[in-house]
Motif scaffolding. Structure first.
Motif, mmCIF file in Angstrom:
data_model
loop_
_atom_site.group_PDB
_atom_site.id
_atom_site.type_symbol
_atom_site.label_atom_id
_atom_site.label_comp_id
_atom_site.label_asym_id
_atom_site.label_seq_id
_atom_site.Cartn_x
_atom_site.Cartn_y
_atom_site.Cartn_z
ATOM 1 N N UNK A 70 0.830 -1.201 0.000
ATOM 2 C CA UNK A 70 0.000 0.000 0.000
ATOM 3 C C UNK A 70 0.868 1.255 0.000
ATOM 4 N N UNK A 71 1.950 1.247 0.760
ATOM 5 C CA UNK A 71 2.882 2.388 0.772
ATOM 6 C C UNK A 71 3.478 2.606 -0.611
ATOM 7 N N UNK A 72 3.845 1.502 -1.249
ATOM 8 C CA UNK A 72 4.405 1.593 -2.592
ATOM 9 C C UNK A 72 3.368 2.164 -3.558
ATOM 10 N N UNK A 73 2.154 1.651 -3.484
ATOM 11 C CA UNK A 73 1.089 2.122 -4.361
ATOM 12 C C UNK A 73 0.801 3.606 -4.129
ATOM 13 N N UNK A 74 0.710 4.001 -2.866
ATOM 14 C CA UNK A 74 0.422 5.403 -2.553
ATOM 15 C C UNK A 74 1.487 6.335 -3.123
ATOM 16 N N UNK A 75 2.746 5.977 -2.948
ATOM 17 C CA UNK A 75 3.820 6.805 -3.475
ATOM 18 C C UNK A 75 3.765 6.856 -5.003
ATOM 19 N N UNK A 76 3.586 5.716 -5.625
ATOM 20 C CA UNK A 76 3.536 5.666 -7.093
ATOM 21 C C UNK A 76 2.364 6.480 -7.639
ATOM 22 N N UNK A 77 1.220 6.414 -6.982
ATOM 23 C CA UNK A 77 0.061 7.195 -7.427
ATOM 24 C C UNK A 77 0.302 8.691 -7.263
ATOM 25 N N UNK A 78 0.931 9.083 -6.167
ATOM 26 C CA UNK A 78 1.254 10.493 -5.962
ATOM 27 C C UNK A 78 2.211 11.006 -7.023
ATOM 28 N N UNK A 79 3.220 10.223 -7.319
ATOM 29 C CA UNK A 79 4.180 10.605 -8.361
ATOM 30 C C UNK A 79 3.477 10.678 -9.712
ATOM 31 N N UNK A 80 2.617 9.719 -9.980
ATOM 32 C CA UNK A 80 1.892 9.717 -11.260
ATOM 33 C C UNK A 80 0.995 10.942 -11.400
ATOM 34 N N UNK A 81 0.357 11.360 -10.310
ATOM 35 C CA UNK A 81 -0.474 12.573 -10.356
ATOM 36 C C UNK A 81 0.393 13.793 -10.673
#
Length: 143
Positions: free
Chosen positions: A8-19
C-alpha cells in the motif's frame, strides 16, 4: 514476501508521483500551445506600430520557455527517477524515493505557481494590449 501495508505504501507513493507527472504533462502541453499562439501573434504584430507588442510577446515567450522547457523537464526527470525507484520491487519504497518525490513535488508546485502567474497576469496584460490594437487575443482554451 511483501506485506499488504508495504504494498500500500508503494502504491500510494507511485500514485502520488503519477499525479504530479500528469500535472507536469498538462503544463507542458499548455506551454507548447501558448508558445505556438505567441509565435502566431508575433507574426501578426509585424511593423513599427506594433513594436511594443512584439517585444512583450517575445519576453513572454522566453519566460514560458524557461518555465515549461528545461525547468519542467528537470522536474519530470526527477519524478521519473522517483517512480523508477518506488516501482523497483514489491516492498516499502526506500527513503530516497520519498525524498526525490517530495523535492520534485515542491519544485513542480513552484513552477506551476509561476506558470499560473504568467497566464493570469502577463498573458492577460498582453491580451488587453492586443485587443486595444485590434489584434486577436490569445485564448489557451481555443488553440
Amino acid at each position: 514476501t511483501a506485506t499488504a501495508v508495504e504494498l500500500q505504501k508503494q502504491l500510494d507513493l507511485c500514485l502520488g508521483i503519477s499525479r504530479d507527472m500528469a500535472k507536469a504533462a498538462e503544463a507542458a502541453r499548455e506551454g507548447r500551445t501558448l508558445r505556438r499562439l505567441l509565435a502566431d501573434s508575433r507574426q501578426r504584430a509585424q511593423g513599427a506600430e506594433f513594436s511594443s507588442i512584439a517585444a512583450t510577446v517575445a519576453a513572454l515567450d522566453a519566460d514560458a520557455a524557461k518555465i515549461v522547457g528545461a525547468n519542467l523537464g528537470s522536474v519530470t526527470r526527477l519524478l521519473g527517477a522517483a517512480l523508477g525507484v518506488a516501482e523497483s520491487a514489491d516492498r516499502t519504497p526506500p527513503g530516497s524515493a520519498y525524498q526525490i518525490s517530495q523535492q520534485a513535488s515542491r519544485d513542480l508546485t513552484a513552477l506551476l505557481t509561476s506558470w499560473k502567474n504568467l497566464i493570469d497576469t502577463r498573458l492577460a496584460r498582453l491580451n488587453k494590449e492586443l485587443e486595444q490594437n485590434k489584434l486577436p487575443a490569445i485564448d489557451l482554451a481555443r488553440p
